[in-house]
Design an enzyme around this catalytic site. Structure first.
Site, PDB file in Angstrom:
ATOM      1  N   LYS A  36      46.664  19.745  47.682  1.00 10.32           N
ATOM      2  CA  LYS A  36      46.405  20.852  48.595  1.00 10.32           C
ATOM      3  C   LYS A  36      47.691  21.641  48.821  1.00 10.32           C
ATOM      4  O   LYS A  36      48.779  21.079  48.680  1.00 10.32           O
ATOM      5  CB  LYS A  36      45.952  20.297  49.957  1.00 10.32           C
ATOM      6  CG  LYS A  36      44.535  19.762  49.988  1.00 10.32           C
ATOM      7  CD  LYS A  36      44.176  19.353  51.405  1.00 10.32           C
ATOM      8  CE  LYS A  36      42.787  18.739  51.468  1.00 10.32           C
ATOM      9  NZ  LYS A  36      41.709  19.701  51.197  1.00 10.32           N
ATOM     10  N   ARG A  84      33.178  12.687  49.009  1.00  8.54           N
ATOM     11  CA  ARG A  84      31.862  12.375  48.429  1.00  8.54           C
ATOM     12  C   ARG A  84      31.951  11.198  47.458  1.00  8.54           C
ATOM     13  O   ARG A  84      30.999  10.447  47.301  1.00  8.54           O
ATOM     14  CB  ARG A  84      31.285  13.639  47.767  1.00  8.54           C
ATOM     15  CG  ARG A  84      32.057  14.141  46.593  1.00  8.54           C
ATOM     16  CD  ARG A  84      31.719  15.575  46.224  1.00  8.54           C
ATOM     17  NE  ARG A  84      32.402  16.555  47.080  1.00  8.54           N
ATOM     18  CZ  ARG A  84      32.276  17.859  46.962  1.00  8.54           C
ATOM     19  NH1 ARG A  84      31.481  18.371  46.030  1.00  8.54           N
ATOM     20  NH2 ARG A  84      32.931  18.680  47.756  1.00  8.54           N
TER      21      ARG A  84
HETATM   22  N1  BES Z   1      38.693  16.880  53.715  1.00 10.99           N
HETATM   23  C1  BES Z   1      38.417  18.045  52.945  1.00 10.99           C
HETATM   24  C2  BES Z   1      37.534  19.036  53.697  1.00 10.99           C
HETATM   25  C3  BES Z   1      38.159  19.714  54.872  1.00 10.99           C
HETATM   26  C4  BES Z   1      38.864  20.889  54.708  1.00 10.99           C
HETATM   27  C5  BES Z   1      37.987  19.221  56.147  1.00 10.99           C
HETATM   28  C6  BES Z   1      39.413  21.526  55.794  1.00 10.99           C
HETATM   29  C7  BES Z   1      38.529  19.861  57.237  1.00 10.99           C
HETATM   30  C8  BES Z   1      39.229  21.017  57.071  1.00 10.99           C
HETATM   31  C9  BES Z   1      37.721  17.660  51.656  1.00 10.99           C
HETATM   32  O1  BES Z   1      38.079  16.447  51.121  1.00 10.99           O
HETATM   33  C10 BES Z   1      38.079  18.696  50.658  1.00 10.99           C
HETATM   34  O2  BES Z   1      39.232  18.797  50.338  1.00 10.99           O
HETATM   35  N2  BES Z   1      37.098  19.445  50.184  1.00 10.99           N
HETATM   36  C11 BES Z   1      37.331  20.465  49.233  1.00 10.99           C
HETATM   37  C12 BES Z   1      36.210  20.430  48.233  1.00 10.99           C
HETATM   38  C13 BES Z   1      36.438  21.249  47.003  1.00 10.99           C
HETATM   39  C14 BES Z   1      37.594  20.695  46.198  1.00 10.99           C
HETATM   40  C15 BES Z   1      35.182  21.261  46.172  1.00 10.99           C
HETATM   41  C16 BES Z   1      37.354  21.792  49.977  1.00 10.99           C
HETATM   42  O3  BES Z   1      36.641  21.965  50.955  1.00 10.99           O
HETATM   43  O4  BES Z   1      38.153  22.649  49.568  1.00 10.99           O
HETATM   44 MN    MN Z   2      39.815  16.637  49.898  1.00 10.68          MN
END
Ligand code: BES
Ligand code: MN
Ligand code: ZN
Length: 499
Positions: free
Chosen positions: A275, A349
């Site tokens: 990230k 997931r």
């Molecule tokens: N934990 C994150 C989702 C999240 C993002 C929660 C911001 C709270 C605030 C999750 O694991 C994630 O990173 N999801 C990705 C999915 C994508 C790679 C398909 C996302 O939401 O960008």
């Molecule tokens: Mn994630």
């Protein structure tokens, strides 16, 4: 007098069946709707010559010293027009009341609710108590020095609810629900160097012990034996080994059985699909789903709800490392399905795949999973609601109703076939992202979970947009929200009753 001890906050919430004129307190809080001020209070305002200064408008309040009474001050809190006042208004008033009490160093406060109103008085009292108790949680636990202005301030020690009718049940339930939410907020606050996967398991064991629940923790070695390639792949890059936790409430009893499955990523760096740095610190909250469900288990046990509940969560830390999972890797999960990992940041997931499939082997009548799953949930509903999906019409309806009452609102998203098509992999059973562009990102994430429910009735709650407070309200300051505890507890109660 009935006293309800609290756990996370150091406060006593009491109920006294008597007239408000007999309660001894430093302040008597009276929530008032616009132009509906109780006649005795209106009289007092008039005597003091200040009747023009308070009419019950929303956001207005008035503190009136009342010499010669058993309560020293009258604190009127404006709720606004009667037609517009909802239970949430009382929750907000409760939060405000705590703020005033704390700000003025009032050790003992009392609440009295006007008997003439459309809303149920018991529910209004409960909502006020919830707001008061929620606002009472301290979040600056790592500060080593007290603020100078707070040094001599007294702590709020007691809230007494007074009424001539018995509302002790509502006061007790409000206290339990808010304290269960506080329990979640308190643990969610802990950073990833404290709240490791193992520590998540230890907290679960402690909770289970306190309430006589059954709890089993599976180590990394056992996950390997069970073939839980999903959880293992997410935890592979971390020095802190992943674990799986199963906790059961009323395990031995013949009762309607619900499985609660939570996401427990103690830190989500994104893994090799790293990230950006901005905002990454808030990924310590990626364990909220499992914590919310621990809060629900606590509430179910405290309220002795006649239901059998199995909580399952796989806890892991998602880190980049020489040993971490790479995009393109394929893993085999607990139920034998294979996942092509195209983005290591879609880790929740992958963990849930194993946890949900494992929960399904316990043959529950309903599976509810709760996860901070997608950033896109915030694009769908903003910070104001939880994205919901599911296969069970009556449960979806019931969640919507409970959402309105607890103000932890949910909104349903579709589970159309086409979304399942979007997560089909070319080389494995499923892939862990839908489209590269994030189209319907919240829905495809939910559909991915559905693949592992073994066809059992299922509800999915994506709490990514509500688990963290960025815009505080009167009862929830900035920080971990613990939202979902009151919603899911009231859902489970309703569900068990109907079964
Ligand atoms: N934990 C994150 C989702 C999240 C993002 C929660 C911001 C709270 C605030 C999750 O694991 C994630 O990173 N999801 C990705 C999915 C994508 C790679 C398909 C996302 O939401 O960008
Ligand atoms: Mn994630
Ligand atoms: Zn995550």
């Amino acid at each position: 007098m009935v006293t309800f001890e609290t756990g996370c906050i150091k406060m006593k919430i009491n109920f006294e069946k008597k007239n408000f004129d007999e309660v001894s307190a430093e302040a008597l809080f009276v929530p008032c709707m616009k132009k509906r001020i109780p006649s005795w209070a209106a009289e007092m305002l008039k005597e003091a010559g200040v009747e023009k200064d308070f009419d019950g408008s929303k956001g207005k309040r008035y503190l009136l010293p009342v010499p010669g009474k058993t309560y020293k001050r009258l604190m009127l809190i404006g709720l606004g027009k009667e037609e517009k006042v909802k239970l949430e208004g009382f929750r907000l008033a409760g939060g405000k009341a705590y703020g005033i009490a704390k700000g003025n160093g009032l050790e003992k406060c009392a609440l009295w609710v006007n008997e003439r109103m459309e809303l149920s008085k018991g529910s209004a009292i409960q909502a006020f108590v919830e707001g008061f108790v929620l606002k009472g949680l301290k979040l600056d636990v790592y500060k080593t020095q007290e603020k100078e202005e707070d040094e001599d301030k007294k702590e709020v020690k007691t809230l007494v609810v007074v009424s001539e009718e018995d509302f002790s049940r509502q006061v007790r339930e409000g206290t339990i629900l808010a304290e269960s939410q506080n329990y979640v907020r308190r643990l969610d606050l802990e950073p990833s160097n404290v709240m490791t996967p193992q520590r998540m398991a230890d907290e679960a064991l402690m909770l289970a012990k306190k309430y006589g629940m059954d709890c089993r923790v599976y180590s990394m070695g056992e996950l390997e034996k069970k073939g839980m390639g999903g959880i293992l792949s997410v935890g592979k890059g971390s020095a802190k080994p992943p674990v799986l936790v199963r906790m059961t409430y009323n395990g031995e009893k013949k009762l309607p059985h619900i499985a609660l499955v939570g996401k427990a990523i103690t830190f989500d760096s994104g893994g090799i699909s790293l990230k950006p740095g901005k905002g990454m610190a808030s990924m310590k909250y990626d364990k909220s789903g499992a914590l919310v469900l621990m809060g629900v288990m606590r509430a179910l046990a405290e309220l002795k709800v006649p239901v059998k509940a199995t909580l399952v969560f796989g806890a892991a830390e998602n880190m980049p490392d020489g040993n971490a999972t790479n995009p393109g890797d394929v893993v085999k999960t607990f139920n034998g399905k294979t996942i092509e990992i195209l983005n290591t940041d879609a880790e929740g997931r992958v963990c849930l795949a194993d946890s949900v499939a494992y929960a399904a082997t316990k043959k529950p009548e309903l599976i509810v999973d709760v996860a901070t799953l997608t950033g896109a949930a915030n694009i769908v509903l903003g910070r104001h609601g939880i994205c919901m999906m599911g296969t069970e019409g009556s449960a979806l309806k019931s969640f919507e109703k409970c959402g309105q009452e607890t103000y932890e609102r949910v909104w349903p998203l579709p589970i159309w076939e086409e979304y399942s098509e979007m997560i089909k992999s070319d080389i494995a059973d499923v892939k862990n992202i839908g489209s590269e562009h994030g189209e319907a990102g919240t829905i495809t994430a939910g559909m991915f979970i559905k693949e592992f429910t073994e066809g059992l009735p299922w509800i999915h709650l994506d709490i990514a947009s509500v688990d963290l407070i960025e815009h505080p309200n009167a009862y929830l300051p900035k920080g971990p929200a613990g939202r979902g505890v009151r919603l899911i507890t009231s859902f489970v109660r309703e569900w068990a009753q109907k079964k």
